[in-house]
Design an enzyme around this catalytic site. Sequence first.
Site, mmCIF file in Angstrom:
data_model
loop_
_atom_site.group_PDB
_atom_site.id
_atom_site.type_symbol
_atom_site.label_atom_id
_atom_site.label_comp_id
_atom_site.label_asym_id
_atom_site.label_seq_id
_atom_site.Cartn_x
_atom_site.Cartn_y
_atom_site.Cartn_z
ATOM 1 N N LYS A 49 -1.948 2.929 -1.505
ATOM 2 C CA LYS A 49 -0.677 3.539 -1.080
ATOM 3 C C LYS A 49 -0.473 4.931 -1.676
ATOM 4 C CE LYS A 49 1.251 1.755 1.418
ATOM 5 N NZ LYS A 49 0.901 1.711 2.875
ATOM 6 N N GLY A 76 -2.391 7.624 -0.358
ATOM 7 C CA GLY A 76 -2.749 8.573 0.685
ATOM 8 C C GLY A 76 -4.233 8.620 0.951
ATOM 9 N N ARG A 79 -6.155 6.828 3.021
ATOM 10 C CA ARG A 79 -6.531 6.787 4.433
ATOM 11 C C ARG A 79 -6.349 8.156 5.081
ATOM 12 N NH1 ARG A 79 -10.016 4.970 7.566
ATOM 13 N NH2 ARG A 79 -9.787 3.005 6.418
ATOM 14 N N SER A 120 6.395 1.610 -2.024
ATOM 15 C CA SER A 120 5.580 1.601 -0.800
ATOM 16 C C SER A 120 4.673 0.378 -0.756
ATOM 17 C CB SER A 120 4.746 2.886 -0.737
ATOM 18 O OG SER A 120 3.956 2.917 0.433
ATOM 19 N N LYS A 178 1.595 3.306 8.641
ATOM 20 C CA LYS A 178 1.849 4.439 7.759
ATOM 21 C C LYS A 178 3.210 5.041 8.087
ATOM 22 C CE LYS A 178 -2.331 3.763 6.351
ATOM 23 N NZ LYS A 178 -2.593 3.090 5.066
ATOM 24 N N GLY A 179 3.942 5.415 7.039
ATOM 25 C CA GLY A 179 5.258 6.018 7.231
ATOM 26 C C GLY A 179 6.359 5.016 7.495
ATOM 27 N N PRO A 184 9.681 2.897 6.898
ATOM 28 C CA PRO A 184 10.896 3.128 6.084
ATOM 29 C C PRO A 184 10.930 2.151 4.918
ATOM 30 C CG PRO A 184 11.426 2.011 8.154
ATOM 31 C CD PRO A 184 9.993 2.414 8.257
ATOM 32 N N HIS A 185 11.293 2.645 3.750
ATOM 33 C CA HIS A 185 11.349 1.797 2.561
ATOM 34 C C HIS A 185 12.684 1.072 2.477
ATOM 35 C CE1 HIS A 185 8.106 4.330 0.238
ATOM 36 N NE2 HIS A 185 7.652 3.725 1.319
#
Length: 375
Positions: A132, A134, A136, A221, A338-339, A341-342
Site C-alpha cells: 500500500k 505505491g 503497483r 489504506s 486503487k484510490g 475512499p478511506h
Amino acid sequence: MRHVSCVVSSCPGLRLMGCSKWRAALNLGHLRVQSKLSVFFTMIILFTYLFYCLNGYCDSLPRPVYDQQSNHQNKITLKDGASQQEKITHNASQVFREQMSDFSDGSSDNISIANTFGSKKFPQAIIIGVKKGGTRALLEFLRIHPDVRAVGSEPHFFDRFYDKGLDWYRNLMPRTLEGQITMEKTPSYFITKEAPRRVFSMSRHTKLIVVVRDPVTRAVSDYTQTLTKSPGLPSFQNLAFRNATTGLIDTTWSAVRIGIYAKHLENWLRFFPLSRLLFVSGERLVTDPAGEMGRVQDFLGLKRVVTDKHFYFNQTKGFPCLKKPEGSSRPRCLGKSKGRPHPQIPSEVLHRLRDFYRPFNLKFYQMTGHDFGWD
C-alpha cells in the site's frame, strides 16, 4: 553384374574398356551422387536448426548464469560462451531499442523484439516494498520503458516459494535482450526476515527499490483494503490498540508493523549497502510522478524515457494515470482497487498513532539520509 555384361557385349567400345574399368567408373559415379546428397541433406539440417535457434526454440543452448563475483553491476555471464541467439540479435536489437525509446506510447507491453527472443535471467532489480505504498503504480510506470521487462504478478519467491529453487524462479521471468533489465515486485519482501539473505545469495549486485508512504496513511489504506474483503472486520481503533485507555499500540497487527520502516531496513542493511537501495516517496509518486520516475531511471542506469508527457492527474481517483496510448480508446489508470475512499477514523486515534511512529520515522530519515516529511 548381369546388366553390365550385356551392355559390354553389345557395344564394341565398351568391350575394349573391359568390365573392370566399367565397374570402377560406375562406382565412382555412384559415390559422387552419394556425396552430393549427403551435403544437400546436411545443409537442410543446418538451416532448419539455425531457423529454430533464431526463433528461440533451442533449449539445448547454454543458459545464462548470474555472475555474482562481477565487479560490474548487472553483468551476465554465460556457461561455455554466449548463446548463438544473443550474438546474432545483439547489434540489431540495440539499434532497435535506441530508436524506439523515443516513441514509447505508454502501453502496458514493453516495446521489444518478439518475446521468443532473448533469455530468462534473474532480476537485476526488485521492488521489495512496501504494501500500500505505491508499488503497483511504480511498476506500471516503469513498464513503459523499452529497456524494462517485468513480471506482472507478484512471484513471492523469497518469502513463500523459496523451496521451489532458483531455476523455478528464473523461469518466471520474461525474456530480455542484452541491455534490458529484468524486474519483479513483491512488497512483502521488505518485512520478511529471511528475504535479505536469500536475495543476497542469488546476487549481491541486485538493486532494491522501496516505495514508502506516511505510515499512518499507509496503515489506514491497508485496513481499507482488508475491510473490502472482510466487511465484518472490527474497527480500525480496536485493531490498532491493545488497550484503548492507555493508548498502547498493538505492533503485532500487520497494518501497524509494516510501517516501522527503520526496523525492517536494519535487516536489509546487514546484507546490502545503502547504495544498493533506492527509497521512493509514495506521496511524490502521486504529486510529481515524472520527477520521482526520473530518480528511479537514474538509479537503474536507464535513459530517462518516462517523463511528464506520459502522465495526467485523474481528479476522480486522486492519483496520476498514464495518457492514452496511440491506438487505444482510453487512458490507462490503475484498477478499481486503487484510490478507494478511506473510512472515517477518529482524529485522536490518528494522533496517537502518529506519536507512536514519530521516533521510528526520525530514525528512518537518519538511516536513509532523506526527510520524507511525515511529521
